[in-house]
Write a protein that holds these residues in place. Structure first.
Motif, PDB file in Angstrom:
ATOM      1  N   TYR A 147      41.831 146.663  90.838  1.00  0.00           N
ATOM      2  CA  TYR A 147      42.589 147.815  91.321  1.00  0.00           C
ATOM      3  C   TYR A 147      43.957 147.946  90.671  1.00  0.00           C
ATOM      4  CZ  TYR A 147      39.101 147.951  95.026  1.00  0.00           C
ATOM      5  OH  TYR A 147      37.921 148.024  95.724  1.00  0.00           O
ATOM      6  N   SER A 148      44.614 146.826  90.451  1.00  0.00           N
ATOM      7  CA  SER A 148      45.992 146.872  89.965  1.00  0.00           C
ATOM      8  C   SER A 148      46.116 146.641  88.461  1.00  0.00           C
ATOM      9  CB  SER A 148      46.841 145.852  90.721  1.00  0.00           C
ATOM     10  OG  SER A 148      46.279 144.556  90.589  1.00  0.00           O
ATOM     11  N   SER A 149      45.046 146.801  87.729  1.00  0.00           N
ATOM     12  CA  SER A 149      45.098 146.617  86.283  1.00  0.00           C
ATOM     13  C   SER A 149      46.073 147.612  85.649  1.00  0.00           C
ATOM     14  CB  SER A 149      43.711 146.821  85.678  1.00  0.00           C
ATOM     15  OG  SER A 149      43.801 146.905  84.263  1.00  0.00           O
ATOM     16  N   PRO A 150      46.964 147.133  84.784  1.00  0.00           N
ATOM     17  CA  PRO A 150      47.881 148.048  84.088  1.00  0.00           C
ATOM     18  C   PRO A 150      47.145 149.123  83.278  1.00  0.00           C
ATOM     19  CG  PRO A 150      48.563 145.765  83.770  1.00  0.00           C
ATOM     20  CD  PRO A 150      47.222 145.734  84.448  1.00  0.00           C
ATOM     21  N   ALA A 151      45.932 148.810  82.812  1.00  0.00           N
ATOM     22  CA  ALA A 151      45.164 149.780  82.029  1.00  0.00           C
ATOM     23  C   ALA A 151      44.713 150.968  82.860  1.00  0.00           C
ATOM     24  CB  ALA A 151      43.949 149.093  81.396  1.00  0.00           C
ATOM     25  N   LEU A 152      44.738 150.847  84.180  1.00  0.00           N
ATOM     26  CA  LEU A 152      44.322 151.943  85.056  1.00  0.00           C
ATOM     27  C   LEU A 152      45.494 152.824  85.497  1.00  0.00           C
ATOM     28  CD1 LEU A 152      41.680 150.129  87.269  1.00  0.00           C
ATOM     29  CD2 LEU A 152      41.264 151.787  85.454  1.00  0.00           C
TER      30      LEU A 152
END
Length: 195
Positions: free
Chosen positions: A57-62
């Motif tokens: 959920y907290s991936s920088p890519a998202l």
């Protein structure tokens, strides 16, 4: 400026569903009365597979894809239909979005399949997920058979007419959005009708 986001949920590219999204974009770009439209396209297949598969959920890519969704006034969401449902790839992406992210947005689903029996599958499988994400104004989906789509400028006349009408409804709904808060679409009215 009106912001419209096209989300492509197919794992394949090129494919008929992405052709359908490209065709919608082509028609929107040629709307003379709506010259101030910014259209972005997000192909879920281009996101990091690990983020989708492991629910990061907290991936920088998202961050950027989520920002595109947040900033949009309207979302055109497309998926091919397999086994009477939208793709698992699209489901994985939607699962990573925060609850309420589709609030105050007009949603237009576009579905493609090889068989006509899937014509209403997107309405029944995708609508509950969109509602969970806060959508209150979901327009009826537009369905096309794979063999009816050629490219962004040369598609079946019937598809062109139905898609153009749906896009006019989308643009009208965006224009009316501020005047009718919590206006449920006819599809949602059917779902929640008391018998």
């Amino acid at each position: 400026m009106t912001r419209i986001l096209l989300i492509g949920g197919s794992p394949l590219h090129p494919c008929p569903n992405h052709t359908f999204l490209d065709y919608a974009k082509y028609l929107l770009e040629n709307q003379s009365q709506f010259s101030k439209i910014k259209i972005d396209t997000l192909l879920v297949r281009n996101l990091l597979a690990e983020d989708l598969a492991f629910g990061r959920y907290s991936s920088p890519a998202l961050f950027y894809p989520k920002k595109l969704v947040e900033d949009a006034d309207a979302i055109i969401i497309g998926s091919p239909i397999f086994k009477s449902a939208y793709t698992g790839l699209l489901k994985s992406f939607l699962d990573l979005l925060p609850i309420g992210i589709f609030a105050n947005k007009v949603i237009l689903p576009l579905a493609t399949s090889q068989i006509i029996a899937h014509a209403s599958a997107l309405d029944s499988s995708l609508t509950p997920v969109l509602i969970d994400l806060g959508a209150t104004q979901i327009l009826p989906s537009v369905f096309a058979l794979d063999n009816q789509l050629q490219d962004a400028e040369h598609s079946n006349l019937e598809i062109a007419i139905r898609l153009q009408a749906a896009l006019q409804d989308l643009l009208q709904a965006i224009a009316n959005k501020g005047n009718k808060p919590n206006n449920l679409s006819p599809l949602l009215d059917k779902i929640y009708a008391v018998h």
